[in-house]
Motif scaffolding. Structure first.
Motif, mmCIF file in Angstrom:
data_model
loop_
_atom_site.group_PDB
_atom_site.id
_atom_site.type_symbol
_atom_site.label_atom_id
_atom_site.label_comp_id
_atom_site.label_asym_id
_atom_site.label_seq_id
_atom_site.Cartn_x
_atom_site.Cartn_y
_atom_site.Cartn_z
ATOM 1 N N VAL A 220 0.833 -1.102 -0.184
ATOM 2 C CA VAL A 220 -0.007 0.079 0.079
ATOM 3 C C VAL A 220 0.719 1.106 0.221
ATOM 4 O O VAL A 220 1.773 1.401 0.930
ATOM 5 C CB VAL A 220 -0.857 0.115 1.230
ATOM 6 N N HIS A 221 0.583 2.069 -0.965
ATOM 7 C CA HIS A 221 1.487 3.170 -1.138
ATOM 8 C C HIS A 221 0.973 4.751 -0.816
ATOM 9 O O HIS A 221 -0.265 4.812 -1.182
ATOM 10 C CB HIS A 221 2.137 3.449 -2.723
ATOM 11 N N THR A 222 1.591 5.344 -0.191
ATOM 12 C CA THR A 222 1.373 6.592 0.192
ATOM 13 C C THR A 222 2.539 7.549 -0.601
ATOM 14 O O THR A 222 3.234 7.199 -1.387
ATOM 15 C CB THR A 222 1.417 7.327 1.443
ATOM 16 N N ALA A 223 2.169 9.024 -0.493
ATOM 17 C CA ALA A 223 3.234 9.932 -1.159
ATOM 18 C C ALA A 223 4.576 9.640 -0.750
ATOM 19 O O ALA A 223 5.492 9.794 -1.490
ATOM 20 C CB ALA A 223 2.691 11.380 -1.093
ATOM 21 N N ASN A 224 4.576 9.388 0.547
ATOM 22 C CA ASN A 224 6.110 9.283 1.148
ATOM 23 C C ASN A 224 6.362 8.026 1.667
ATOM 24 O O ASN A 224 7.585 7.963 2.573
ATOM 25 C CB ASN A 224 6.117 10.512 2.215
ATOM 26 N N GLY A 225 5.692 6.756 1.582
ATOM 27 C CA GLY A 225 6.014 5.615 2.064
ATOM 28 C C GLY A 225 5.382 4.574 1.725
ATOM 29 O O GLY A 225 4.376 4.766 0.745
ATOM 30 N N SER A 226 5.280 3.282 2.262
ATOM 31 C CA SER A 226 4.320 2.105 1.648
ATOM 32 C C SER A 226 4.556 1.142 2.932
ATOM 33 O O SER A 226 5.471 1.157 3.873
ATOM 34 C CB SER A 226 5.118 1.612 0.792
ATOM 35 N N VAL A 227 3.434 0.562 2.957
ATOM 36 C CA VAL A 227 3.189 -0.779 4.015
ATOM 37 C C VAL A 227 3.153 -2.052 3.074
ATOM 38 O O VAL A 227 2.251 -2.066 2.362
ATOM 39 C CB VAL A 227 2.118 -0.533 4.866
ATOM 40 N N SER A 228 4.092 -2.982 3.332
ATOM 41 C CA SER A 228 3.943 -4.124 2.856
ATOM 42 C C SER A 228 3.205 -5.242 3.856
ATOM 43 O O SER A 228 3.639 -5.292 4.978
ATOM 44 C CB SER A 228 5.301 -4.908 2.485
ATOM 45 N N ALA A 229 2.173 -5.969 3.405
ATOM 46 C CA ALA A 229 1.355 -6.684 4.431
ATOM 47 C C ALA A 229 0.899 -7.963 3.676
ATOM 48 O O ALA A 229 0.879 -7.885 2.684
ATOM 49 C CB ALA A 229 0.253 -5.683 4.851
#
Length: 427
Positions: A220-229
């Motif tokens: 899941v991507h945001t403008a300044n990061g991401s979360v892998s799940a």
């Protein structure tokens, strides 16, 4: 971090926790990534955190920024379409299975409030108020229906006995649900968020999701990061926008308007709502109201299709309030706000999966306070391999609005006009 303000509501002005969480910067790994810090996302994250999962919640604005922090605060049982509608359209088995869960969301909410000591002005009791004899007959049928599905805490009120609870001449009677009630909705959301964090979960505000990368391990991507799940829960509801186009076409954001008066004298409070229950009438475009923890009358109603923000909420809602309570003619309105909820064509919630590891729940159609808490519990169970009850909802058809985005607003508004006319005529 740029501060993001809540809407100018009474709830935001009386929030227990005004601090803003940080936005996401960098890459994280988690068991579960939840998109949206409204009730669906918070309930999902809380149940999963209770089960030991590492949970990250990404919120585009602030915790409870959408309907979860702006609604009427009424704990209403069942669904926007009741169990008899489900039985007629989807069969007796679906009706029986959904009927078993129709009163569970309120119990889940009360368990969370009690177990974690959440201060949210919880009060007991809610009334469905009939504006004409036809609506009272429908409430008699609702009482029989709910009792047949195990909900016994109901009391039918005639035109005289409703006066013991509501100081208005508008009603032909009503149905008192002793297992209903009302809360400060934003403080409930904030309390649930703090509970998630106490269980090891992380919540990032001002972190709008811009892309969901599907696959065996979604990112899941945001403008300044991401979360892998391992799993993703999509819980943006009316504020999801175009992030997941296949979900956007299934439902339509709608707006409702709310006002809060100045604090009322205790004798006037007792005159308006002697039992301190919340009330909603039985019209299609219904009015709803209650007393806040500090003695204000919170009054809402009306619907704007397509989530258009009315320029003057007070001018729309004050006449409705005065029709119910003429004695409030000179009372000051301190707060006026609007918010969006998500309407589905069948007015039933939509649960489902995208692939095998992205779950969603949306479209509570005005009955979200209880059903969102049920949704979080069912999503948590499904992720842990117990999907039977989640799949009862997921098997319900999820038709898009006819005519696509261009025609769904006028078609729905025409339907609302028709049902409003029926309400006015009492037919």
């Amino acid at each position: 971090m740029n501060p993001i303000a809540h809407t100018g509501s009474y709830y935001a002005a009386s929030a227990n926790d005004t601090r803003q969480r940080p936005s996401l910067n960098g890459e994280l790994n988690a068991d579960i990534c939840v998109i949206g810090a409204g009730y669906t996302g918070l309930s999902s994250a809380l149940h999963l955190a209770e089960s030991g999962f590492k949970v990250v919640v990404l919120e585009a604005s602030r915790i409870g920024f959408g309907a979860s922090g702006r609604n009427g605060g009424q704990i209403v049982n069942s669904y926007s379409r009741d169990i008899d509608f489900i039985e007629r359209h989807y069969g007796t088995e679906a009706g029986a299975q959904l009927g078993k869960m129709a009163f569970e969301g309120g119990r889940i909410m009360r368990r969370i409030i009690s177990q974690y000591g959440i201060a949210c002005d919880l009060k007991a009791g809610g009334i469905f108020a009939a504006c004409n004899p036809k609506q009272l007959r429908e409430l008699e049928a609702k009482k029989r229906l709910w009792e047949a599905h195990g909900h016994q805490e109901l009391e039918l009120l005639d035109a005289d006995s409703i006066q013991q609870h509501v100081g208005s001449q508008r009603y032909s009677g009503g149905l008192l649900d002793h297992q209903s009630g009302h809360i400060h909705p934003l403080n409930l959301a904030l309390g649930e968020a703090a509970t998630i964090e106490s269980l090891g979960g992380q919540i990032f505000e001002a972190s709008p999701v811009i892309r969901v990368e599907e696959g065996a391990k979604p990112r899941v991507h945001t403008a300044n990061g991401s979360v892998s799940a391992d799993f993703v829960v999509v819980a943006g509801n009316a504020y999801l926008g175009g992030l997941i186009p296949k979900l956007q076409q299934k439902a339509m954001p709608c707006g409702t308007q709310v006002i809060a008066t100045e604090p009322l004298d205790p004798s006037l409070q007792k005159q308006l709502l002697p039992s301190d229950h919340c009330v909603e009438d039985c019209n299609y475009l219904l009015d709803y109201y209650r007393l806040s923890g500090d003695g204000r009358l919170i009054y809402g109603g009306g619907t704007t299709y397509g989530a258009r923000e009315p320029s003057k909420v007070e001018s729309l809602i004050r006449p409705k309030m005065l029709k119910t309570f003429p004695s409030l003619e000179g009372v000051r309105v301190d707060y006026a706000w609007t918010g969006n909820f998500l309407l589905t064509l069948m007015r039933l919630p939509q649960f489902g999966r995208i692939g095998s590891n992205i779950y969603y729940a949306q479209g509570y159609s005005g009955h979200g306070l209880t059903c969102t808490h049920l949704a979080g519990s069912l999503i948590s169970d499904a992720i842990q391999g117990q999907a039977e009850r989640f799949d009862v909802f997921a098997r319900l058809p999820q038709p898009p609005f006819p005519g696509g985005r261009l025609l769904r607003i006028p078609f729905t508004a025409m339907g609302a006009w028709y049902y409003n006319l029926r309400d006015q005529l009492g037919v």
